[in-house]
Design a protein around this motif. Structure first.
Motif, mmCIF file in Angstrom:
data_model
loop_
_atom_site.group_PDB
_atom_site.id
_atom_site.type_symbol
_atom_site.label_atom_id
_atom_site.label_comp_id
_atom_site.label_asym_id
_atom_site.label_seq_id
_atom_site.Cartn_x
_atom_site.Cartn_y
_atom_site.Cartn_z
ATOM 1 N N TRP A 47 0.754 -1.286 -0.077
ATOM 2 C CA TRP A 47 -0.041 -0.033 -0.147
ATOM 3 C C TRP A 47 1.061 1.424 -0.114
ATOM 4 O O TRP A 47 0.740 2.028 -0.788
ATOM 5 N N TYR A 48 2.229 1.224 0.875
ATOM 6 C CA TYR A 48 2.759 2.218 1.071
ATOM 7 C C TYR A 48 3.533 2.759 -0.197
ATOM 8 O O TYR A 48 3.550 3.869 -0.740
ATOM 9 N N THR A 49 3.930 1.396 -1.102
ATOM 10 C CA THR A 49 4.460 1.568 -2.270
ATOM 11 C C THR A 49 3.693 2.346 -3.105
ATOM 12 O O THR A 49 4.253 3.146 -4.030
ATOM 13 N N VAL A 77 4.513 9.541 -9.517
ATOM 14 C CA VAL A 77 3.976 9.825 -10.872
ATOM 15 C C VAL A 77 3.303 10.926 -11.103
ATOM 16 O O VAL A 77 3.780 11.996 -12.094
ATOM 17 N N ILE A 78 2.317 11.421 -10.167
ATOM 18 C CA ILE A 78 1.764 12.665 -10.251
ATOM 19 C C ILE A 78 2.890 13.893 -10.227
ATOM 20 O O ILE A 78 2.855 14.690 -11.085
ATOM 21 N N PHE A 79 3.766 13.692 -9.354
ATOM 22 C CA PHE A 79 4.478 14.744 -9.195
ATOM 23 C C PHE A 79 5.596 14.677 -10.342
ATOM 24 O O PHE A 79 5.892 16.021 -10.732
ATOM 25 N N GLY A 80 6.119 13.849 -10.818
ATOM 26 C CA GLY A 80 6.790 13.844 -12.136
ATOM 27 C C GLY A 80 6.134 14.444 -13.393
ATOM 28 O O GLY A 80 6.671 15.093 -13.988
ATOM 29 N N ALA A 81 4.742 13.844 -13.660
ATOM 30 C CA ALA A 81 3.946 14.514 -14.524
ATOM 31 C C ALA A 81 3.856 15.926 -14.529
ATOM 32 O O ALA A 81 4.051 16.796 -15.504
ATOM 33 N N VAL A 82 3.489 16.624 -13.305
ATOM 34 C CA VAL A 82 3.190 18.121 -13.144
ATOM 35 C C VAL A 82 4.551 18.809 -13.218
ATOM 36 O O VAL A 82 4.595 19.773 -13.945
ATOM 37 N N VAL A 125 13.656 11.797 -14.341
ATOM 38 C CA VAL A 125 12.663 11.653 -13.639
ATOM 39 C C VAL A 125 12.235 10.109 -13.469
ATOM 40 O O VAL A 125 11.840 9.384 -12.572
ATOM 41 N N PHE A 126 12.122 9.530 -14.926
ATOM 42 C CA PHE A 126 11.680 8.057 -14.716
ATOM 43 C C PHE A 126 12.501 7.031 -14.582
ATOM 44 O O PHE A 126 12.029 6.054 -14.271
ATOM 45 N N PHE A 127 13.818 7.590 -14.326
ATOM 46 C CA PHE A 127 14.727 6.516 -13.845
ATOM 47 C C PHE A 127 14.622 6.611 -12.076
ATOM 48 O O PHE A 127 14.834 5.725 -11.435
ATOM 49 N N ALA A 128 14.554 7.843 -11.889
ATOM 50 C CA ALA A 128 14.553 8.064 -10.242
ATOM 51 C C ALA A 128 13.373 7.490 -9.463
ATOM 52 O O ALA A 128 13.616 6.905 -8.593
ATOM 53 N N ILE A 129 12.188 7.499 -10.383
ATOM 54 C CA ILE A 129 11.025 7.081 -9.615
ATOM 55 C C ILE A 129 11.133 5.641 -9.137
ATOM 56 O O ILE A 129 11.077 5.281 -7.998
#
Ligand code: ADP
Length: 467
Positions: free
Chosen positions: A12-14, A22-27, A161-165
């Motif tokens: 759940w946490y993950t 993802v929202i943060f990355g997209a924004v 971003v998509f590597f860091a996530i």
């Protein structure tokens, strides 16, 4: 795996963290794209402005000199004639398709910022078109910047971003799992401990870590439960032991008497009669004990079938006193009673009869010859108080708390062989309580004892309604 709270918590946490990232990355991506575009537009406008200001026809008879001063690696300058043909251009990397489209744009009177779509391969260019006058001729300066460069910047940002996530998620999941394991560790320890505790080891307790956190609170709660279980287990055990002990005596009498009666052949009818009478008394006692035990057991389980009715309490009290009069007389005890006639109560008549009888029986039983027993009934507020006073030896202070316990009997040696099983007072108290009242020892001393049973008259109406 998902049956474990740890795994579920981590999952759940993950999942929530992934959603947030993802929202943060997209924004961030959208904001960055906007920022880059705004920055490009501002720098195009600056360059156009600087070029226009620096383009002094007196000094730069040949405009190319001006272009040489404005050598940028990332943008290009084109000067278009009034007929929208490129007359001067910095070293151009702009494709012919884009160039044509720029000319078409300017020819159509286009001014200001504009995106020119690319050809088959290019990403297109962003331009700003500014008019300038050179020696009376209207030229148009176009500063252009390849959009591919913007796209490259955005792509590398997106890649970062998509590597860091996933990396952040992996680290967070591992950390979360370890943390959940560490925090839930005591639960496993508690469960193992609780599993070991059985009926024989109810005195063991669960170890309490930090009393102030949730798990400590759980341990304290479980220990409280164990405490109560142990208490009720022990009292059940004691009750069983006491009950079997009480039952053993009359059974032994019956058995012994039967053995004696049948053992000899030459017995007279009188002897047989005597033996049968002894057995009858023992059987009566046995019946009474069993009835009392049954009553208490049903009372404990909350399954006693109360049969409520409206009756005069004074009549019941007088009835009990009448019933005990001959026994009292045979012991040389005077029994008196004072009641009023109009005291109506709604209760279980049989139980109330038993309550009063138990108290009166005790008073007569524990009062020596020449003594007095007085039973009175009075109304106080919404309740009735039944008082049973005697002039007996009284109850020692050390016993006063215990006389209401099941099977508890005082040490006093009775004048007659009238000892009960120690269930009279506990039953009487249960009856008072089940009617919403109470039974207590008012006082006791050398001059005698007085018991008082308080029974509500009004609330009994509710019992009738619910029953
Ligand atoms: P039982 O009468 O069968 O012994 P009870 O539960 O009625 O059992 O009473 C418990 C004990 O309380 C008695 O054994 C006796 O020691 C004491 N007791 C009860 N009533 C009186 C009384 N009126 N005077 C003195 N002692 C009493």
């Amino acid at each position: 795996m998902l049956h474990s709270v740890r795994a579920r918590l981590t999952l759940w946490y993950t999942a929530i963290l992934a959603l947030v990232l993802v929202i943060f990355g997209a924004v961030s991506y959208v904001l960055l794209a906007r920022e880059i575009r705004a920055e490009t537009d501002a720098s195009l406008a600056d360059t156009a402005h600087e070029f226009a200001a620096a383009f002094d026809p007196a000094e730069h008879t040949r405009g190319r000199d001006a272009l040489l001063d404005f050598r940028y690696s990332d943008r290009e300058i084109l000067v278009l004639s009034p007929r929208a043909e490129v007359v001067m251009a910095s070293k151009s990397r702009i494709g012919t398709v884009e160039r044509k489209r720029i000319e078409a744009f300017v020819r159509a009177g286009g001014r200001g910022l504009h995106s020119i779509p690319g050809g088959e391969e290019g990403d297109g260019v962003r331009i700003i078109a500014t008019p300038i006058d050179v020696l009376g001729t209207h030229y148009t300066v176009v500063v252009a910047r390849a959009l591919s460069e913007q796209a490259d910047r955005l792509e590398s940002a997106a890649q970062a971003v998509f590597f860091a996530i996933p990396v952040a998620l992996l680290v967070a999941a591992a950390g979360g799992y370890l943390l959940a394991r560490k925090s839930l560790g005591p639960v496993t320890v508690m469960s193992l401990k609780a599993r070991q505790i059985g009926a024989e080891t109810l005195d063991e307790r669960i170890e309490i870590g930090n009393e102030r956190d949730e798990l400590g609170f759980l341990a304290v709660t479980l220990n409280g439960l164990l405490e109560r279980l142990q208490g009720s287990f022990e009292s059940q055990r004691r009750f069983m032991a006491d009950a079997s002990h009480e039952l053993r005596t009359p059974i032994a009498i019956i058995q012994g008497e039967a053995d004696v009666a049948l053992g000899r052949r030459d017995r007279s009818a009188e002897d047989y009669r005597e033996s049968i009478e002894v057995m009858q008394r023992a059987a009566r006692k046995l019946t009474r004990i069993v009835q009392n035990l049954f009553l208490l057991a049903r009372g404990d389980a909350g399954r006693y079938p109360m049969s409520m009715s409206r009756f005069y309490l004074g009549e019941i009290v007088a009835d009990c006193v009448r019933g005990m009069r001959s026994v009292a007389q045979s012991r040389g005890v005077t029994i008196t009673c004072s009641t009023a006639e109009d005291m109506v109560i709604v209760a279980d008549e049989e139980l109330i009869h038993r309550l009063v009888l138990n108290l009166v029986e005790n008073a007569v039983k524990f009062t020596p010859e020449g003594g007095k027993v007085h039973v009175s009934l009075a109304s106080q507020g919404g309740s009735y108080a039944i008082r049973v006073a005697d002039t007996g030896h009284g109850i020692p202070a050390s016993e006063q708390e215990r006389i209401f316990e099941r099977f508890y009997r005082g040490d006093r040696i009775l004048p007659t062989n009238a000892g009960g099983a120690g269930l009279g007072l506990p039953i009487a108290r249960w009856i008072a309580e089940v009617h919403g009242g109470e039974l207590r020892l008012d006082h006791s001393g050398a001059e005698g004892s007085e018991f008082v049973a308080v029974l509500p008259n009004g609330c009994s109406e509710d019992l009738v309604a619910s029953g």
